[in-house]
Design an enzyme around this catalytic site. Structure first.
Site, PDB file in Angstrom:
ATOM      1  N   THR A  14      -1.690  -5.058   5.242  1.00 11.16           N
ATOM      2  CA  THR A  14      -0.590  -4.721   6.074  1.00 11.16           C
ATOM      3  C   THR A  14      -0.994  -3.047   6.623  1.00 11.16           C
ATOM      4  O   THR A  14      -0.660  -2.891   7.620  1.00 11.16           O
ATOM      5  CB  THR A  14       0.451  -4.413   5.221  1.00 11.16           C
ATOM      6  OG1 THR A  14       1.079  -5.952   4.672  1.00 11.16           O
ATOM      7  CG2 THR A  14       1.711  -3.894   5.824  1.00 11.16           C
ATOM      8  N   TYR A  27       4.619 -10.277  10.983  1.00  8.86           N
ATOM      9  CA  TYR A  27       3.580  -9.042  11.632  1.00  8.86           C
ATOM     10  C   TYR A  27       2.121 -10.280  10.917  1.00  8.86           C
ATOM     11  O   TYR A  27       1.978 -11.102  10.113  1.00  8.86           O
ATOM     12  CB  TYR A  27       3.449  -7.997  10.957  1.00  8.86           C
ATOM     13  CG  TYR A  27       3.203  -7.832   9.602  1.00  8.86           C
ATOM     14  CD1 TYR A  27       1.962  -7.486   9.038  1.00  8.86           C
ATOM     15  CD2 TYR A  27       4.275  -7.841   8.514  1.00  8.86           C
ATOM     16  CE1 TYR A  27       1.597  -7.626   7.441  1.00  8.86           C
ATOM     17  CE2 TYR A  27       3.924  -7.838   7.234  1.00  8.86           C
ATOM     18  CZ  TYR A  27       2.673  -7.626   6.733  1.00  8.86           C
ATOM     19  OH  TYR A  27       2.672  -7.804   5.352  1.00  8.86           O
ATOM     20  N   SER A  60      -4.403  -9.712   1.521  1.00  9.71           N
ATOM     21  CA  SER A  60      -5.069  -9.952   0.470  1.00  9.71           C
ATOM     22  C   SER A  60      -4.532 -11.264  -0.528  1.00  9.71           C
ATOM     23  O   SER A  60      -5.281 -11.236  -1.580  1.00  9.71           O
ATOM     24  CB  SER A  60      -4.457  -8.784  -0.492  1.00  9.71           C
ATOM     25  OG  SER A  60      -3.081  -8.648  -1.011  1.00  9.71           O
ATOM     26  N   THR A  93      -1.261  -5.160  -0.204  1.00 11.63           N
ATOM     27  CA  THR A  93      -0.685  -4.981  -1.801  1.00 11.63           C
ATOM     28  C   THR A  93      -0.456  -6.283  -2.541  1.00 11.63           C
ATOM     29  O   THR A  93      -0.289  -5.805  -3.651  1.00 11.63           O
ATOM     30  CB  THR A  93       0.644  -4.397  -0.974  1.00 11.63           C
ATOM     31  OG1 THR A  93       1.370  -5.432  -0.645  1.00 11.63           O
ATOM     32  CG2 THR A  93       0.793  -3.301  -0.690  1.00 11.63           C
ATOM     33  N   ASP A  94      -0.607  -7.483  -2.006  1.00  8.70           N
ATOM     34  CA  ASP A  94      -0.062  -8.449  -2.930  1.00  8.70           C
ATOM     35  C   ASP A  94      -1.096  -8.871  -4.176  1.00  8.70           C
ATOM     36  O   ASP A  94      -0.747  -9.232  -5.084  1.00  8.70           O
ATOM     37  CB  ASP A  94      -0.256  -9.846  -1.953  1.00  8.70           C
ATOM     38  CG  ASP A  94       1.028 -10.243  -1.394  1.00  8.70           C
ATOM     39  OD1 ASP A  94       2.025  -9.319  -1.418  1.00  8.70           O
ATOM     40  OD2 ASP A  94       1.263 -10.845  -0.433  1.00  8.70           O
ATOM     41  N   LYS A 166       2.589  -4.628  -8.422  1.00 12.55           N
ATOM     42  CA  LYS A 166       3.657  -4.624  -7.348  1.00 12.55           C
ATOM     43  C   LYS A 166       4.967  -5.138  -8.179  1.00 12.55           C
ATOM     44  O   LYS A 166       4.927  -6.421  -8.655  1.00 12.55           O
ATOM     45  CB  LYS A 166       3.170  -5.251  -6.388  1.00 12.55           C
ATOM     46  CG  LYS A 166       4.035  -5.384  -5.234  1.00 12.55           C
ATOM     47  CD  LYS A 166       3.249  -6.215  -3.928  1.00 12.55           C
ATOM     48  CE  LYS A 166       3.998  -6.088  -2.871  1.00 12.55           C
ATOM     49  NZ  LYS A 166       3.752  -6.911  -1.578  1.00 12.55           N
ATOM     50  N   GLU A 282       1.663 -11.860 -33.178  1.00 16.60           N
ATOM     51  CA  GLU A 282       2.754 -12.637 -34.037  1.00 16.60           C
ATOM     52  C   GLU A 282       1.804 -13.225 -35.311  1.00 16.60           C
ATOM     53  O   GLU A 282       0.709 -13.440 -35.268  1.00 16.60           O
ATOM     54  CB  GLU A 282       3.310 -13.831 -33.129  1.00 16.60           C
ATOM     55  CG  GLU A 282       3.968 -13.076 -32.161  1.00 16.60           C
ATOM     56  CD  GLU A 282       4.787 -14.353 -31.201  1.00 16.60           C
ATOM     57  OE1 GLU A 282       5.625 -14.222 -30.653  1.00 16.60           O
ATOM     58  OE2 GLU A 282       4.359 -15.762 -31.666  1.00 16.60           O
TER      59      GLU A 282
END
Length: 326
Positions: A14, A27, A60, A93-94, A166, A282
């Site tokens: 982006t 976009y 990305s 950013t993904d 993110k 655990e």
């Protein structure tokens, strides 16, 4: 090439996207090349010389092992140059958190490597790309950035690769950190670190391998059948990450199938689909052969499991130690 400088490795995203309308929602990422980006940046009078290379012009969501290999090789080469102050990778950013974490685990950490992106394309009202980029340059040029591993700079925050994720689908303040929040605050005119470097003098953690084993993330859901696990193993998965309920939980049928997979030599990491929180060991983990993801969410747990397997580490005890120290 002479003189102190910062290397820019552009991949698209982006930050290099255009909508064709200042108010449009749709976009296309990766429309601005690195030369155009640097021409725009030249007007900002930033405190460093910048040299750019275009590696890709994609969103990305399409970044994977092939581009990771190119970036890793370029980062190793650039960090060996005496005059290179640091490296900035422009990135969508993904999947930025996955690229950042992969590089953090496989690069020497002496020089800063900064990932930077944007939540709004370059021609949108309120575009955040140029400010984020200017902030990234300030961080990369700062002597105190050394020894902090790979970092991500967004919305005036500096995040460590281990912590960042993110957390929002929109808005410029889309990233969060866990278990640490931001490790610093940066603007085009100021920079403040919230603590001392934590990776000073630390040796390389894991060797990078171009061809990493297949690891599948299984997302837990109500009524999930154990067959989902068997199908993943049949598909050739060499490791499994459970994005489980709460602290890495799953229906009994699924847990049983995961334990069976672990007994046949397919490592299983319990992570959580919850936004943040630790997944601790655990009592049943020893018997089942499971590994607790601790602070890593499913995407980073997958990357770390791939790296461990690629480096010949398959013992659950050694794997757990690796997750504990990340």
């Amino acid at each position: 090439m002479t003189g102190r400088h910062i290397k820019i490795f552009a991949t698209g995203g982006t930050i290099a996207g255009k909508a064709g309308s200042a108010t449009g929602r749709e976009y296309t990422p990766g429309q601005i090349g690195v030369e155009e980006l640097l021409a725009e940046v030249a007007r900002l009078d930033l405190p460093a010389r910048l040299f750019g290379t275009q590696f890709a012009s994609i969103g990305s969501e399409d970044i994977g092992p092939a581009l990771w290999h190119q970036l890793h090789r370029a980062c190793v080469s650039a960090s060996a140059e005496d005059d290179c102050l640091g490296i900035i990778i422009t990135h969508g950013t993904d999947t930025a958190e996955e690229t950042a974490f992969l590089l953090d685990q496989t690069l020497p950490t002496a020089k800063p490597v900064i990932l930077v992106g944007a939540m709004r394309p370059a021609d949108a009202v309120g575009s955040d790309g140029m400010r984020n980029f200017a902030n990234a340059v300030r961080v990369a040029a700062d002597a105190e950035a050394a020894g902090r591993g790979v970092l991500l700079v967004m919305s005036d925050h500096i995040f460590a690769a281990r912590d960042v994720r993110k957390a929002r689908t929109e808005g410029v303040d889309a990233f969060r950190g866990f278990p640490r929040g931001p490790v610093g605050h940066v603007t085009p005119t100021s920079l403040e670190w919230f603590g001392a470097p934590w990776r000073t003098g630390e040796a390389l953690r894991l060797e990078f391998h171009q061809n990493m084993p297949k690891v599948i993330i299984l997302y837990a859901y109500a009524g999930m059948p154990g067959e989902d696990v068997a199908a993943a193993v049949r598909s050739g998965a060499k490791g499994l990450v459970l994005a489980g309920f709460g602290q890495g939980n799953a229906p009994a049928e699924v847990r049983s199938a995961l334990a069976q997979a672990a007994r046949t030599g397919v490592p299983v990491v319990r992570a959580s689909r919850v936004d943040q929180g630790l997944v601790d060991r655990e009592l049943d983990d020893d018997a089942n052969g499971f590994i607790a993801a601790r602070a890593l969410g499913p995407p980073k747990a997958r990357v770390l499991l791939q790296l461990l397997l690629a480096n010949g580490i398959s013992d659950p005890v050694r794997m757990q130690a690796a997750f504990d120290r990340r």
